[in-house]
Scaffold this motif. Structure first.
Motif, PDB file in Angstrom:
ATOM      1  N   VAL A 144     -12.827  22.547 -11.072  1.00 38.28           N
ATOM      2  CA  VAL A 144     -11.963  22.372  -9.908  1.00 38.28           C
ATOM      3  C   VAL A 144     -11.957  23.648  -9.064  1.00 38.28           C
ATOM      4  CG1 VAL A 144      -9.603  21.946  -9.130  1.00 38.28           C
ATOM      5  CG2 VAL A 144     -10.541  20.627 -11.039  1.00 38.28           C
TER       6      VAL A 144
ATOM      7  N   ARG B  54     -15.071  23.765  -7.025  1.00 41.72           N
ATOM      8  CA  ARG B  54     -15.005  22.812  -5.913  1.00 41.72           C
ATOM      9  C   ARG B  54     -14.130  23.346  -4.772  1.00 41.72           C
ATOM     10  NH1 ARG B  54     -19.352  19.791  -5.790  1.00 41.72           N
ATOM     11  NH2 ARG B  54     -19.487  18.184  -7.415  1.00 41.72           N
TER      12      ARG B  54
ATOM     13  N   ILE C 225     -10.730  16.259  -4.613  1.00 44.52           N
ATOM     14  CA  ILE C 225     -11.281  16.699  -5.894  1.00 44.52           C
ATOM     15  C   ILE C 225     -10.741  15.773  -6.975  1.00 44.52           C
ATOM     16  CG2 ILE C 225     -11.461  18.579  -7.547  1.00 44.52           C
ATOM     17  CD1 ILE C 225     -11.016  20.529  -5.274  1.00 44.52           C
TER      18      ILE C 225
ATOM     19  N   ILE D 178      -6.128  17.204  -4.679  1.00 44.48           N
ATOM     20  CA  ILE D 178      -6.527  17.179  -6.091  1.00 44.48           C
ATOM     21  C   ILE D 178      -5.751  16.062  -6.779  1.00 44.48           C
ATOM     22  CG2 ILE D 178      -6.675  18.480  -8.240  1.00 44.48           C
ATOM     23  CD1 ILE D 178      -6.611  21.049  -6.589  1.00 44.48           C
TER      24      ILE D 178
END
Length: 409
Positions: free
Chosen positions: A199, A202, A157, A218
């Motif tokens: 986020v 996702r 991400i 991330i």
């Protein structure tokens, strides 16, 4: 007498004089930035105050920081910090001067800001969320998700155009050990008010196909403390904590620790450090595998040595037992040979005695011997006559010691 009627210009001038008399100097005000934009060098703000128990707006005013004041504020506090503070969703303490324009209405003119107030508010909110997550047992929840010893299938991400994403790919692609990683980018905002929701969305998307990946990564490039405020979002923290996959965070900070760092399975400082961590984990797995192979080799060698020694000892025992058995059987064979010879001699003597006895018996029973004693043998038509009743009419043959005669009846 009817009340006096004012023109709009007169009323506006009166309101302006009220503000000038009652707020002659700038004052400090606390508010939240609902909207922020830069146009022609000026910073335009919408300031709001919300109720303590809800997000409903209880007060709202427009404000502007003119380019000259904005330039001075940036010189006093740092351009980066000012940019980070003057963002949507930030709690701010501003020194403002009230200005009422007869055409454009009331507007607050921003002359300065208190960055430490914003940082303090962020820290207070951060500590409140951490305590709440701790009480709910969420801080260590994702850390209990097992991270693969060879995390190669990664759901990343990040922002598609971020330098951190490019650095991360390059570091993994050009690793000196030849390890191969499968990367799939799930693009999301990495700065601003949309970071937390995007986020989080996702993470939920990735978890719907969790069997496809080993971990969620991330990452974002370097940034100041305010840049990373989005990663202190409570909803985002809950998504990370409850993820079915282990979450690795590398969001570009060297000293500060975000809430996302606290709830993640593994926290690194930068995207590059995250890539190095993944490469090192692969290397550690390879080292453990080599050590295991060597251990198996040593164990097999020891087993082989032990079995070789056992076989040698067994060979010695078999040889000794074989020689003993051969010697024992040789003695038994000699004994059997002697007994056989003795038995053969004994059987031969007994057979000879029997033959002698049979010879004497044959001699006694021999018809010639009987005929020599005066006996004769009668027969008729070749058949011996042993009884008178067997004689039929016709000639008889008599055999005597010295010949045969025919008798007529």
């Amino acid at each position: 007498m009817s009340p006096k009627t004012y023109t709009l210009v007169e009323l506006a001038a009166f309101v302006r004089r009220v503000f000038a008399l009652n707020l002659p100097e700038a004052v400090w005000v606390q508010a939240e930035i609902a909207q922020a934009s830069i146009s022609r060098g000026h910073c335009w703000l919408t300031l709001v105050e919300k109720g303590e128990e809800s997000d409903q707006i209880s007060a709202q005013l427009e404000a502007v920081c003119w380019a000259t004041s904005l330039h001075k504020i940036r010189a006093d506090h740092g351009t980066k910090l000012v940019r980070e503070v003057l963002q949507e969703g930030m709690s701010v303490r501003l020194r403002v001067r009230a200005d009422f324009h007869q055409r454009y209405g009331l507007k607050l003119i921003v002359e300065d800001l208190d960055a430490t107030y914003t940082l303090g508010k962020l820290e207070q909110e951060k500590q409140r969320i951490l305590v709440k997550l701790q009480e709910e047992g969420l801080l260590d929840l994702n850390a209990r998700q097992p991270l693969s010893v060879t995390p190669q299938r990664l759901a990343v991400i990040s922002s598609e155009t971020a330098a951190g994403w490019a650095d991360f790919q390059e570091q993994l692609r050009d690793n000196a050990y030849g390890y191969r990683f499968s990367l799939r980018l799930f693009s999301a905002a990495m700065q601003g008010v949309q970071t937390g929701p995007e986020v989080s969305r996702r993470i939920r998307q990735i978890n719907r196909v969790s069997e496809t990946f080993d971990a969620i990564v991330i990452i974002r490039g370097g940034g100041g403390r305010m840049d990373l405020a989005a990663f202190d979002d409570e909803d985002l923290a809950r998504e990370i904590a409850g993820s079915q996959l282990p979450v690795i965070v590398g969001i570009g900070h060297e000293t500060d620790e975000s809430i996302a760092d606290r709830v993640a399975n593994t926290s690194l400082k930068t995207p590059t450090a995250t890539a190095v961590f993944l490469i090192q984990r692969m290397m550690q797995a390879e080292v453990r595998l080599l050590q295991l192979g060597r251990g198996i080799g040593r164990a097999a060698g020891l087993q082989l040595l032990g079995h070789t020694q056992s076989l040698e000892e067994m060979e010695v025992r078999i040889n000794v037992q074989a020689r003993t058995a051969l010697e024992r059987e040789s003695v038994r064979l000699d004994q059997a040979n002697t007994a056989l010879k003795r038995l053969a001699d004994q059987n031969l003597r007994q057979a000879k005695q029997q033959l002698d006895q049979y010879a004497k018996l044959l001699a006694v029973l021999n018809p010639e011997t009987t005929l020599a004693r005066g006996f004769s043998i009668l027969s008729q038509d070749g058949k011996l006559i042993t009884s008178v009743g067997e004689i039929r009419p016709g000639p008889l043959q008599a055999r005597l010691r010295d010949g045969d005669v025919e008798l007529n009846k």
